[in-house]
Design a protein around this motif. Structure first.
Motif, mmCIF file in Angstrom:
data_model
loop_
_atom_site.group_PDB
_atom_site.id
_atom_site.type_symbol
_atom_site.label_atom_id
_atom_site.label_comp_id
_atom_site.label_asym_id
_atom_site.label_seq_id
_atom_site.Cartn_x
_atom_site.Cartn_y
_atom_site.Cartn_z
ATOM 1 N N TRP A 7 0.812 -1.279 -0.099
ATOM 2 C CA TRP A 7 0.126 -0.117 -0.173
ATOM 3 C C TRP A 7 0.812 1.302 -0.041
ATOM 4 C CZ3 TRP A 7 -4.258 -1.899 -1.486
ATOM 5 C CH2 TRP A 7 -4.729 -3.068 -1.058
ATOM 6 N N THR A 11 -2.646 5.680 -0.580
ATOM 7 C CA THR A 11 -3.800 4.833 -0.462
ATOM 8 C C THR A 11 -3.812 4.664 1.055
ATOM 9 O OG1 THR A 11 -3.387 3.625 -2.238
ATOM 10 C CG2 THR A 11 -4.547 2.445 -0.630
ATOM 11 N N HIS A 15 -7.348 5.759 3.266
ATOM 12 C CA HIS A 15 -8.002 4.689 3.753
ATOM 13 C C HIS A 15 -8.408 5.340 5.245
ATOM 14 C CE1 HIS A 15 -8.398 1.412 6.589
ATOM 15 N NE2 HIS A 15 -8.863 0.542 5.828
ATOM 16 N N ARG A 53 -10.195 8.474 -5.063
ATOM 17 C CA ARG A 53 -9.790 7.241 -5.082
ATOM 18 C C ARG A 53 -10.131 6.580 -6.421
ATOM 19 N NH1 ARG A 53 -7.820 3.224 -5.613
ATOM 20 N NH2 ARG A 53 -7.710 1.345 -4.302
ATOM 21 N N TRP A 56 -6.980 7.397 -8.327
ATOM 22 C CA TRP A 56 -6.105 6.693 -7.897
ATOM 23 C C TRP A 56 -6.147 5.013 -8.271
ATOM 24 C CZ3 TRP A 56 -1.634 8.695 -7.255
ATOM 25 C CH2 TRP A 56 -0.565 7.995 -6.490
ATOM 26 N N GLY A 57 -7.500 4.766 -8.477
ATOM 27 C CA GLY A 57 -7.654 3.340 -8.904
ATOM 28 C C GLY A 57 -7.053 3.115 -10.230
ATOM 29 N N GLY A 60 -2.602 4.937 -9.595
ATOM 30 C CA GLY A 60 -2.061 4.787 -8.159
ATOM 31 C C GLY A 60 -0.932 3.615 -8.095
ATOM 32 N N SER A 64 -3.322 -0.757 -5.517
ATOM 33 C CA SER A 64 -4.418 0.198 -5.442
ATOM 34 C C SER A 64 -5.208 0.236 -6.668
ATOM 35 C CB SER A 64 -3.690 1.640 -5.017
ATOM 36 O OG SER A 64 -2.806 1.443 -3.818
#
Length: 226
Positions: A7, A11, A15, A53, A56-57, A60, A64
């Protein structure tokens, strides 16, 4: 057994920031009154985090990226059949991935409904003036009912799953704090990119996401030309 960066820092921060915001949203909603001002601020923060996110998906660190853990039928069948590979459990397992996508979807619906919700007392979402009263009513009903319960339910399920894995001597908490995980067969597993440049990219994407949220909120405040 080798230590691998699973990670990346963005990320991990996402979280824990999301977890803190969700707790704050539930608490402020239950308190009501002036606490609703913080409820709105936290909701905009979650909106920003969800947009981040999503981006970033795509760009990243390896683990991630959605492509690395999307729960395809093949991955699910292999994992449930006890034939999972090291890559299937290094980041999000196929079952964990289902939980992740469910949480992101439910949170997205909750934020979207909140933008159009109205408590008919003192607070209303920033976009309520853009839709009919019927849609405001539907959004409010979802936001205060099923949407809220699904978020709380998925959070509780997530917590139970984490402790269930701990009971099986699989610690999911420490890797989300340090970023590193001890895994078997690590020679074939890529480490997540987590350089200074990578983190700067994350900061730029977070800033972009915040700008989009600000624009959406302000759009609702623009007087209607009609």
């Amino acid at each position: 057994m080798t230590t691998v960066r699973i990670w990346d820092l963005p990320t991990r921060l996402f979280h824990w920031a999301l977890a803190a915001c969700i707790v704050g949203l539930v608490v402020t909603a239950k308190i009501g009154g002036e606490a609703m001002n913080w409820h709105f601020r936290l909701a905009y923060a979650v909106f920003t985090l969800l947009l981040f996110r999503l981006l970033w998906g795509l760009v990243g660190g390896h683990w991630s990226r959605f492509a690395s853990f999307f729960p395809t039928p093949g991955r699910l069948a292999r994992y449930l059949g006890g034939r999972g590979t090291a890559a299937d459990s290094a980041g999000h397992s196929p079952l964990g991935a289902l939980s992740v996508f469910a949480m992101l979807l439910v949170l997205a619906l909750q934020i979207a409904s909140g933008l159009f919700a109205d408590d008919e007392i003192a607070f209303s979402g920033p976009l309520t003036a853009l839709v009919s009263g019927e849609w405001v009513s539907r959004a409010t009903t979802w936001h205060k009912g099923w949407g809220q319960y699904l978020v709380i339910g998925l959070v509780l399920l997530h917590v139970v799953a984490v402790f269930a894995y701990l009971a099986r001597r699989r610690n999911l908490i420490t890797p989300m704090v340090t970023g590193d995980k001890v895994v078997p067969g690590a020679a074939a597993l890529p480490s997540a990119a987590d350089s200074a440049g990578h983190r700067l990219l994350a900061l730029l994407l977070l800033t972009l996401s915040a700008g989009v949220v600000y624009a959406v909120v302000q759009f609702g405040a623009v007087p209607s030309l009609g």
